[in-house]
Design a protein around this motif. Structure first.
Motif, PDB file in Angstrom:
ATOM      1  N   PHE A 109     -23.217  13.016 -23.246  1.00  0.00           N
ATOM      2  CA  PHE A 109     -23.581  13.914 -22.147  1.00  0.00           C
ATOM      3  C   PHE A 109     -24.048  15.242 -22.713  1.00  0.00           C
ATOM      4  CE2 PHE A 109     -21.114  11.046 -19.574  1.00  0.00           C
ATOM      5  CZ  PHE A 109     -21.672  11.151 -18.299  1.00  0.00           C
ATOM      6  N   THR A 110     -25.156  15.740 -22.184  1.00  0.00           N
ATOM      7  CA  THR A 110     -25.596  17.095 -22.490  1.00  0.00           C
ATOM      8  C   THR A 110     -25.611  17.870 -21.176  1.00  0.00           C
ATOM      9  OG1 THR A 110     -27.956  16.599 -22.218  1.00  0.00           O
ATOM     10  CG2 THR A 110     -27.016  16.298 -24.424  1.00  0.00           C
ATOM     11  N   PHE A 111     -25.633  19.198 -21.280  1.00  0.00           N
ATOM     12  CA  PHE A 111     -25.516  20.031 -20.088  1.00  0.00           C
ATOM     13  C   PHE A 111     -26.659  21.022 -19.942  1.00  0.00           C
ATOM     14  CE2 PHE A 111     -21.349  18.516 -21.376  1.00  0.00           C
ATOM     15  CZ  PHE A 111     -20.976  17.854 -20.229  1.00  0.00           C
ATOM     16  N   GLU A 112     -27.741  20.763 -20.671  1.00  0.00           N
ATOM     17  CA  GLU A 112     -28.918  21.626 -20.653  1.00  0.00           C
ATOM     18  C   GLU A 112     -30.070  20.793 -21.211  1.00  0.00           C
ATOM     19  OE1 GLU A 112     -30.131  25.796 -22.904  1.00  0.00           O
ATOM     20  OE2 GLU A 112     -28.037  25.191 -22.818  1.00  0.00           O
ATOM     21  N   GLU A 113     -31.242  20.880 -20.572  1.00  0.00           N
ATOM     22  CA  GLU A 113     -32.355  20.027 -20.983  1.00  0.00           C
ATOM     23  C   GLU A 113     -32.769  20.258 -22.435  1.00  0.00           C
ATOM     24  OE1 GLU A 113     -36.734  18.559 -19.409  1.00  0.00           O
ATOM     25  OE2 GLU A 113     -35.501  19.820 -18.117  1.00  0.00           O
ATOM     26  N   LYS A 114     -32.726  21.502 -22.892  1.00  0.00           N
ATOM     27  CA  LYS A 114     -33.073  21.812 -24.284  1.00  0.00           C
ATOM     28  C   LYS A 114     -32.123  21.084 -25.252  1.00  0.00           C
ATOM     29  CE  LYS A 114     -31.672  25.717 -26.015  1.00  0.00           C
ATOM     30  NZ  LYS A 114     -31.394  27.106 -26.320  1.00  0.00           N
ATOM     31  N   VAL A 115     -30.852  21.034 -24.907  1.00  0.00           N
ATOM     32  CA  VAL A 115     -29.851  20.338 -25.732  1.00  0.00           C
ATOM     33  C   VAL A 115     -30.094  18.828 -25.693  1.00  0.00           C
ATOM     34  CG1 VAL A 115     -27.375  19.867 -25.996  1.00  0.00           C
ATOM     35  CG2 VAL A 115     -28.161  22.197 -25.495  1.00  0.00           C
ATOM     36  N   PHE A 116     -30.404  18.296 -24.506  1.00  0.00           N
ATOM     37  CA  PHE A 116     -30.755  16.880 -24.332  1.00  0.00           C
ATOM     38  C   PHE A 116     -31.896  16.517 -25.282  1.00  0.00           C
ATOM     39  CE2 PHE A 116     -33.487  13.789 -22.051  1.00  0.00           C
ATOM     40  CZ  PHE A 116     -32.601  12.756 -21.801  1.00  0.00           C
ATOM     41  N   ASP A 117     -32.960  17.340 -25.269  1.00  0.00           N
ATOM     42  CA  ASP A 117     -34.115  17.082 -26.134  1.00  0.00           C
ATOM     43  C   ASP A 117     -33.727  17.099 -27.613  1.00  0.00           C
ATOM     44  OD1 ASP A 117     -35.720  16.913 -23.869  1.00  0.00           O
ATOM     45  OD2 ASP A 117     -36.469  18.978 -24.042  1.00  0.00           O
ATOM     46  N   MET A 118     -32.849  18.025 -27.989  1.00  0.00           N
ATOM     47  CA  MET A 118     -32.429  18.117 -29.395  1.00  0.00           C
ATOM     48  C   MET A 118     -31.602  16.895 -29.809  1.00  0.00           C
ATOM     49  SD  MET A 118     -31.540  22.173 -29.657  1.00  0.00           S
ATOM     50  CE  MET A 118     -31.411  22.343 -31.424  1.00  0.00           C
ATOM     51  N   VAL A 119     -30.740  16.411 -28.918  1.00  0.00           N
ATOM     52  CA  VAL A 119     -29.926  15.222 -29.222  1.00  0.00           C
ATOM     53  C   VAL A 119     -30.835  14.000 -29.368  1.00  0.00           C
ATOM     54  CG1 VAL A 119     -28.219  13.615 -28.269  1.00  0.00           C
ATOM     55  CG2 VAL A 119     -27.771  16.086 -28.248  1.00  0.00           C
ATOM     56  N   ILE A 120     -31.770  13.837 -28.432  1.00  0.00           N
ATOM     57  CA  ILE A 120     -32.707  12.703 -28.495  1.00  0.00           C
ATOM     58  C   ILE A 120     -33.514  12.766 -29.796  1.00  0.00           C
ATOM     59  CG2 ILE A 120     -34.768  11.664 -27.437  1.00  0.00           C
ATOM     60  CD1 ILE A 120     -32.260  11.154 -25.804  1.00  0.00           C
ATOM     61  N   GLU A 121     -34.039  13.947 -30.113  1.00  0.00           N
ATOM     62  CA  GLU A 121     -34.827  14.106 -31.333  1.00  0.00           C
ATOM     63  C   GLU A 121     -33.988  13.781 -32.569  1.00  0.00           C
ATOM     64  OE1 GLU A 121     -37.220  17.539 -33.876  1.00  0.00           O
ATOM     65  OE2 GLU A 121     -36.610  17.989 -31.821  1.00  0.00           O
ATOM     66  N   ASP A 122     -32.752  14.269 -32.600  1.00  0.00           N
ATOM     67  CA  ASP A 122     -31.879  14.001 -33.745  1.00  0.00           C
ATOM     68  C   ASP A 122     -31.601  12.499 -33.889  1.00  0.00           C
ATOM     69  OD1 ASP A 122     -29.932  14.929 -35.887  1.00  0.00           O
ATOM     70  OD2 ASP A 122     -28.590  13.835 -34.545  1.00  0.00           O
ATOM     71  N   LEU A 123     -31.320  11.835 -32.768  1.00  0.00           N
ATOM     72  CA  LEU A 123     -31.061  10.389 -32.830  1.00  0.00           C
ATOM     73  C   LEU A 123     -32.297   9.624 -33.312  1.00  0.00           C
ATOM     74  CD1 LEU A 123     -28.955   9.973 -29.573  1.00  0.00           C
ATOM     75  CD2 LEU A 123     -28.152   9.535 -31.904  1.00  0.00           C
ATOM     76  N   ARG A 165     -27.419  16.062  -7.250  1.00  0.00           N
ATOM     77  CA  ARG A 165     -27.746  16.616  -8.570  1.00  0.00           C
ATOM     78  C   ARG A 165     -28.626  15.603  -9.285  1.00  0.00           C
ATOM     79  NH1 ARG A 165     -23.586  20.891  -9.902  1.00  0.00           N
ATOM     80  NH2 ARG A 165     -24.458  21.001 -11.979  1.00  0.00           N
ATOM     81  N   LYS A 166     -29.722  16.064  -9.861  1.00  0.00           N
ATOM     82  CA  LYS A 166     -30.606  15.186 -10.621  1.00  0.00           C
ATOM     83  C   LYS A 166     -30.094  15.038 -12.047  1.00  0.00           C
ATOM     84  CE  LYS A 166     -34.150  13.621  -9.512  1.00  0.00           C
ATOM     85  NZ  LYS A 166     -34.278  12.229  -9.041  1.00  0.00           N
ATOM     86  N   LEU A 167     -30.173  13.822 -12.563  1.00  0.00           N
ATOM     87  CA  LEU A 167     -29.809  13.535 -13.949  1.00  0.00           C
ATOM     88  C   LEU A 167     -31.032  13.114 -14.726  1.00  0.00           C
ATOM     89  CD1 LEU A 167     -26.621  11.322 -13.376  1.00  0.00           C
ATOM     90  CD2 LEU A 167     -26.663  13.739 -13.965  1.00  0.00           C
ATOM     91  N   LEU A 168     -31.096  13.506 -15.968  1.00  0.00           N
ATOM     92  CA  LEU A 168     -32.071  12.956 -16.911  1.00  0.00           C
ATOM     93  C   LEU A 168     -31.290  11.980 -17.784  1.00  0.00           C
ATOM     94  CD1 LEU A 168     -33.972  15.962 -18.529  1.00  0.00           C
ATOM     95  CD2 LEU A 168     -34.932  14.202 -17.082  1.00  0.00           C
ATOM     96  N   TYR A 169     -31.898  10.868 -18.138  1.00  0.00           N
ATOM     97  CA  TYR A 169     -31.222  10.003 -19.100  1.00  0.00           C
ATOM     98  C   TYR A 169     -32.221   9.238 -19.936  1.00  0.00           C
ATOM     99  CZ  TYR A 169     -31.825   6.160 -15.701  1.00  0.00           C
ATOM    100  OH  TYR A 169     -32.333   5.234 -14.843  1.00  0.00           O
ATOM    101  N   SER A 170     -31.772   8.840 -21.102  1.00  0.00           N
ATOM    102  CA  SER A 170     -32.610   8.135 -22.044  1.00  0.00           C
ATOM    103  C   SER A 170     -31.719   7.223 -22.867  1.00  0.00           C
ATOM    104  CB  SER A 170     -33.314   9.157 -22.955  1.00  0.00           C
ATOM    105  OG  SER A 170     -34.141   8.503 -23.884  1.00  0.00           O
ATOM    106  N   ILE A 171     -32.315   6.192 -23.395  1.00  0.00           N
ATOM    107  CA  ILE A 171     -31.592   5.281 -24.269  1.00  0.00           C
ATOM    108  C   ILE A 171     -32.129   5.413 -25.671  1.00  0.00           C
ATOM    109  CG2 ILE A 171     -31.042   2.860 -24.747  1.00  0.00           C
ATOM    110  CD1 ILE A 171     -31.351   2.404 -21.673  1.00  0.00           C
ATOM    111  N   SER A 172     -31.229   5.551 -26.613  1.00  0.00           N
ATOM    112  CA  SER A 172     -31.613   5.664 -28.015  1.00  0.00           C
ATOM    113  C   SER A 172     -30.780   4.655 -28.805  1.00  0.00           C
ATOM    114  CB  SER A 172     -31.380   7.098 -28.497  1.00  0.00           C
ATOM    115  OG  SER A 172     -32.056   7.316 -29.703  1.00  0.00           O
ATOM    116  N   PHE A 173     -30.885   4.701 -30.126  1.00  0.00           N
ATOM    117  CA  PHE A 173     -30.174   3.723 -30.943  1.00  0.00           C
ATOM    118  C   PHE A 173     -29.574   4.363 -32.186  1.00  0.00           C
ATOM    119  CE2 PHE A 173     -33.172   1.344 -28.487  1.00  0.00           C
ATOM    120  CZ  PHE A 173     -32.445   0.236 -28.079  1.00  0.00           C
ATOM    121  N   TYR A 174     -28.460   3.770 -32.641  1.00  0.00           N
ATOM    122  CA  TYR A 174     -27.863   4.136 -33.918  1.00  0.00           C
ATOM    123  C   TYR A 174     -28.297   3.130 -34.953  1.00  0.00           C
ATOM    124  CZ  TYR A 174     -24.606   7.673 -32.164  1.00  0.00           C
ATOM    125  OH  TYR A 174     -24.044   8.791 -31.641  1.00  0.00           O
TER     126      TYR A 174
END
Length: 193
Positions: A108-122, A184-193
């Motif tokens: 879970f992230t709580f800010e779109e900028k943080v969401f983008d950083m987590v997705i990019e890192d993954l 409340r709107k949610l953004l979500y994405s699926i990534s992989f380890y």
């Protein structure tokens, strides 16, 4: 609880720690992180934040701010927040440095900028396990009141996710029901380890 969760905000102080604290009390397998370059806490003015390195113990920050201006930091809620944090874990941790912590099922992230950083890192990590991870952003303003509301909403969503057989097959329905119920709107994405 069948899933392993990570809560992520910018400094691993307010939003991620409020959610971490609540989910931990409810028995969830949860960790928390920040994505910023440093840990920033409000200072005497906007131009003078208190800046710490990730890994600096919450107790050290608490003692430092209590020494600097106990009235200010009590009044603005920083000392009580740090007191809560040190009851949850030792120090803020950085998301980008967490590879040794293993994989998570849901982040879970709580800010779109943080969401983008987590997705990019993954995406930049080597995907060796090919294990899916759901990343959800619930936008939460960075203040104590909103963090408390965000944590309760996160708990609600985690409880819904725990009820499903497989989040991969149910995520669209779970998100649609959550958005309808809480407006409340949610953004979500699926990534992989």
């Amino acid at each position: 609880m069948k899933f392993r969760y990570a809560m992520v905000c910018s400094s691993n102080q307010n939003r991620s720690m409020e959610a971490h604290s609540l989910l931990k009390k409810q028995g969830f397998d949860v960790s928390s992180y920040g994505t910023g370059a440093h840990v920033k806490l409000p200072g005497p003015s906007l131009r003078e934040p208190n800046v710490y390195d990730f890994g600096t113990p919450y107790k050290q920050m608490f003692d430092d701010l209590r020494r600097k201006d106990p009235e200010l930091y009590k009044r603005n809620g920083i000392l009580p927040m740090l007191k809560r944090n040190l009851s949850v874990k030792l120090a803020p941790q950085r998301w980008q440095d967490n590879s040794l912590d293993g994989s998570f099922d849901i982040v879970f992230t709580f800010e779109e900028k943080v969401f983008d950083m987590v997705i990019e890192d993954l995406h930049n990590r080597e995907q060796v396990l090919m294990k899916s991870v759901l990343v959800i952003n619930l936008e939460v303003k960075d203040n104590h009141e909103e963090a408390a509301i965000g944590a309760r909403l996160t708990l609600d969503l985690c409880q819904e996710l725990e009820k499903v057989e497989s989040w991969e097959e149910s995520i669209d329905d779970v998100v649609a029901a959550f958005e309808k119920q809480h407006r409340r709107k949610l953004l979500y994405s699926i990534s992989f380890y």
